[in-house]
Design a protein around this motif. Structure first.
Motif, mmCIF file in Angstrom:
data_model
loop_
_atom_site.group_PDB
_atom_site.id
_atom_site.type_symbol
_atom_site.label_atom_id
_atom_site.label_comp_id
_atom_site.label_asym_id
_atom_site.label_seq_id
_atom_site.Cartn_x
_atom_site.Cartn_y
_atom_site.Cartn_z
ATOM 1 N N GLY A 163 20.224 36.783 -51.747
ATOM 2 C CA GLY A 163 20.914 35.665 -52.385
ATOM 3 C C GLY A 163 22.382 35.546 -52.076
ATOM 4 N N ARG A 164 22.801 36.007 -50.896
ATOM 5 C CA ARG A 164 24.206 35.873 -50.520
ATOM 6 C C ARG A 164 24.330 35.922 -49.007
ATOM 7 N NH1 ARG A 164 23.759 41.137 -52.378
ATOM 8 N NH2 ARG A 164 24.306 42.736 -50.842
ATOM 9 N N PRO A 165 25.437 35.410 -48.473
ATOM 10 C CA PRO A 165 25.615 35.418 -47.018
ATOM 11 C C PRO A 165 25.719 36.841 -46.476
ATOM 12 C CG PRO A 165 27.168 33.915 -48.084
ATOM 13 C CD PRO A 165 26.549 34.737 -49.168
ATOM 14 N N SER A 166 25.344 37.006 -45.228
ATOM 15 C CA SER A 166 25.485 38.301 -44.582
ATOM 16 C C SER A 166 26.961 38.609 -44.354
ATOM 17 C CB SER A 166 24.758 38.303 -43.238
ATOM 18 O OG SER A 166 25.071 39.474 -42.513
ATOM 19 N N ALA A 200 22.217 46.974 -40.734
ATOM 20 C CA ALA A 200 21.898 45.587 -40.404
ATOM 21 C C ALA A 200 22.573 44.633 -41.377
ATOM 22 C CB ALA A 200 20.388 45.375 -40.424
ATOM 23 N N GLY A 201 23.283 43.666 -40.856
ATOM 24 C CA GLY A 201 23.968 42.697 -41.695
ATOM 25 C C GLY A 201 25.210 43.223 -42.381
ATOM 26 N N GLY A 202 25.592 44.480 -42.132
ATOM 27 C CA GLY A 202 26.767 45.057 -42.788
ATOM 28 C C GLY A 202 26.541 45.403 -44.242
ATOM 29 N N GLU A 248 8.868 44.852 -45.048
ATOM 30 C CA GLU A 248 9.011 43.832 -44.016
ATOM 31 C C GLU A 248 10.352 43.986 -43.299
ATOM 32 O OE1 GLU A 248 8.723 39.002 -43.239
ATOM 33 O OE2 GLU A 248 8.114 39.823 -45.184
ATOM 34 N N PHE A 249 11.380 44.353 -44.043
ATOM 35 C CA PHE A 249 12.695 44.599 -43.448
ATOM 36 C C PHE A 249 12.595 45.695 -42.383
ATOM 37 C CE2 PHE A 249 17.258 46.224 -44.422
ATOM 38 C CZ PHE A 249 17.814 45.363 -43.492
ATOM 39 N N SER A 280 18.593 40.004 -40.258
ATOM 40 C CA SER A 280 19.652 40.126 -41.268
ATOM 41 C C SER A 280 19.863 38.816 -42.023
ATOM 42 C CB SER A 280 20.953 40.585 -40.610
ATOM 43 O OG SER A 280 20.846 41.934 -40.220
ATOM 44 N N ALA A 281 19.709 37.688 -41.342
ATOM 45 C CA ALA A 281 19.798 36.402 -42.035
ATOM 46 C C ALA A 281 18.651 36.267 -43.025
ATOM 47 C CB ALA A 281 19.770 35.264 -41.022
#
Length: 313
Positions: A300-303, A249-251, A46-47, A292-293
């Motif tokens: 389970g953690r912020p981007s 994506a998202g770092g 899906e990513f 990315s969000a």
């Protein structure tokens, strides 16, 4: 006014920059390879689909490295079998050796990458080879892949600094890179594996390749943001004529064999920069930030991406 209210950067085109840049998205492979918890193949698929839906046209999908070394990518065959390939999107995979190439060919892969080192120590730690011995390992991979009609990219790691050897001589990087190009690689990705490069170093290395007769179109850049220099280094590369930039994506991601390496340049941060400069990427920043969000929630953690945090909170 906060970034959320702005939504998109203000476009202010700058001179002496490419009209268009290709983003080589490494999040699905480089970004996820170090995750401590197994990411389900359904989430990875899906990513990839969401990333393609955002307008990215090169998605490095996975790696055929031995599962013992990178357990997160042990599902490479399953992932490729389930991949819904979109027209106009390339899905390269990393192959470490001939066995990896065998697996890639069996999976119907058309684009591969190999991963070389610019330094002796990292070649030993990452490839269990000397600097010269790595070429004997790569030569049959590249020649067989080209004979099968595959496109081959060469990554060169530790191009600017090595945690064991210190600063890296540009001439050494050029020597490694030109051997890979001579072997048949269509493109080189010059990696700042531990994120220590400065803009001046980037200009000097690209200038050294030019002096050696390398076409700038054959060069891409791959920056890590350990010291917050990835965007500055990218801009320096663009001003030298580079038109392919790696990002995640998202770092997400880093290097499993270089402990000081932090995440890759975030694709959203890169797109914000390029959009603001009027450089075309074809990427929908809003959809990419959503993706990315979404992935950050599943991990389970912020981007780590500043743009994702600014746009999505």
């Amino acid at each position: 006014m906060p970034a959320r209210a702005l939504g998109l950067p203000v476009r202010s085109p700058a001179p002496n920059l490419p009209e268009r840049v290709t983003i080589w998205e490494v999040g699905p492979r480089d970004g996820l390879q170090n995750e401590p918890n197994t990411v389900p193949v359904e989430v990875k698929l899906e990513f990839l689909d969401r990333l393609a839906g955002s307008g990215l046209t090169v998605l490095e999908a996975t790696s055929f490295v031995h599962p013992k070394w990178v357990p997160q990518l042990a599902d490479a065959e399953q992932l490729l079998a389930g991949l819904d390939r979109r027209p106009g999107v390339r899905y390269p995979v990393l192959v470490p050796n001939e066995r990896g190439l065998d697996r890639a060919l069996a999976a119907g892969v058309r684009h591969i990458a190999i991963f070389a080192s610019a330094t002796e120590t990292f070649a030993g730690r990452n490839l269990n080879r000397t600097l010269d011995e790595q070429f004997a390992m790569f030569d049959p991979v590249v020649s067989r892949a080209r004979a099968e009609g595959l496109d081959v990219r060469g990554y060169v790691s530790m191009c600017f600094g090595d945690p064991w050897e210190g600063p890296v001589d540009p001439a050494q990087v050029v020597a490694v890179g030109t051997r890979l190009l001579g072997m048949g690689c269509a493109q080189l990705s010059l990696g700042d594996t531990i994120g220590v490069a400065t803009a001046g170093q980037v200009e000097a290395l690209l200038g050294a390749f030019r002096s050696a007769g390398t076409d700038i179109d054959a060069l891409a850049v791959h920056f890590h943001d350990t010291y917050g220099q990835a965007l500055a280094n990218t801009l320096a590369a663009l001003r030298q004529g580079v038109t392919t930039v790696d990002s995640s994506a998202g770092g997400l991601g880093g290097c499993p064999y270089a402990e000081s390496a932090t995440g890759n340049l975030a694709t959203e941060d890169l797109v914000w920069l390029l959009d603001g400069l009027g450089v075309h990427t074809g990427v929908d920043l809003d959809r990419l930030a959503d993706t990315s969000a979404w992935m950050a929630q599943r991990l389970g953690r912020p981007s780590p991406s500043r743009v994702v945090r600014a746009l999505r909170g």
